[in-house]
Design an enzyme around this catalytic site. Sequence first.
Site, PDB file in Angstrom:
ATOM      1  N   GLU A 176       0.849  -1.192   0.000  1.00 17.83           N
ATOM      2  CA  GLU A 176       0.000   0.000   0.000  1.00 17.83           C
ATOM      3  C   GLU A 176       0.882   1.238   0.000  1.00 17.83           C
ATOM      4  OE1 GLU A 176      -3.563   2.426   2.293  1.00 17.83           O
ATOM      5  OE2 GLU A 176      -2.800   0.588   3.215  1.00 17.83           O
ATOM      6  N   GLU A 353      -6.419  -4.684   8.642  1.00 20.36           N
ATOM      7  CA  GLU A 353      -5.411  -3.675   8.984  1.00 20.36           C
ATOM      8  C   GLU A 353      -5.097  -3.705  10.474  1.00 20.36           C
ATOM      9  OE1 GLU A 353      -5.689   0.106   6.295  1.00 20.36           O
ATOM     10  OE2 GLU A 353      -7.653  -0.228   7.197  1.00 20.36           O
TER      11      GLU A 353
END
Length: 410
Positions: A176, A353
């Site tokens: 990411e 996450e």
Amino acid sequence: MIDTSMNILIVDDHAFVRRALATMISQLGTHQITHASDGDDAMRIIATATPDIIICDLAMPNMDGLALLRELSTQQFAGSVILSSASDASLLRAAANLVTAFGLNLLGVLPKPSSQQQLTHFFNQHQQRYIQPNKTPQLIVDNSKAQLQKALDNTQFIPVLQPQIAFSSGECVGLEALCRWQHPEHGMLSPYFFIEQIEQAGLMAQLTLSIIAQSVQALQALPAEFANTTLSINLTPSCLTSDMVNTILADHALMTLAKQKRISLEITEQTELLSDSLSLELLSRLRMNGFNLSVDDFGTGYSSLQQLSQYPFNEIKLDRSFVSQASSDAQSAAIVDMAIQLANKLHMKVVVEGVETHAQWLCMQQLGADICQGFLSAKPMEPHKLAAWLPLWQASYNVIKAQSSEALRA
């Protein structure tokens, strides 16, 4: 344990509980301990001496714990709060959220019966936060529109990449791109110092295109071990314009990766997407051209079932707040389990996450999540550091895999 005396107020309607807590606290240092049997009693004590930490029960006669928390908020209590209760998990979680909503400093929840180890942990947290001197002065950063534009023109906003790991194999399957400001005076700055101002200044599209270009270039320069790794890029609703999407679709390097299914666009702050036909059209066009679309922070704010039903997403990212609690809280685990089952039925991948501990990894793996992102595997890093990180992670994964196998046999 930092040897610093603190003023501790125990608020509980059971005298036995107060005495037991006081005994444990007295073994942790020379702290001043005060007792209150309910909220009214506590407020009379606070009027004459402000405690550093309040250990507060919820169910009490007269003024109960919730009313006491509200009263502490109105008086802008600057110390810390520990909730101590035998209530069920859902009520404790709601009360903890209430403490935060009131603007109070929550150290954590202390279930009954309490343990000295838990108290030690909470006291250390308080002392590190409030008693140890803060040697880092607060930065004052010029984030005016003119300065932000200058930083953009000079390519001071750069991507750092955080690896995403497949639970099934330990392989790095994604990266990411997260934005940082490489400030000439203050060094590397987090989005806290600029992202809101970038949006307000109308510079988000320019910043996003810069991060896309730099991230794609960085991905292409990585060694062969990352040849199949995907790249995730954040896209805010303000960037969902026809001009922006046309610019993206005209980027040859980006489109080459998209057609290989190697680009994911994480859509943030979905409130602006609701009932927006243009957003639906643009997102559908991106999906038609090979982009993966991910619902960021699923389960919070406006990210909901409505987005999944209306828009062409093929991935969800579970918010870290659910991940952090799932390994120790049955209700949080049930919510994660439900989200994963829903994603599976919709043929969507699930990225979790904020995985920071082995217990969280094992819990998410057992619940069936696909991809892990968090400090357990890697913090965000500059692209050139990924090659050195990979063998270190592979060694760590072998240890995690062995521990997981042992835990499953136990």
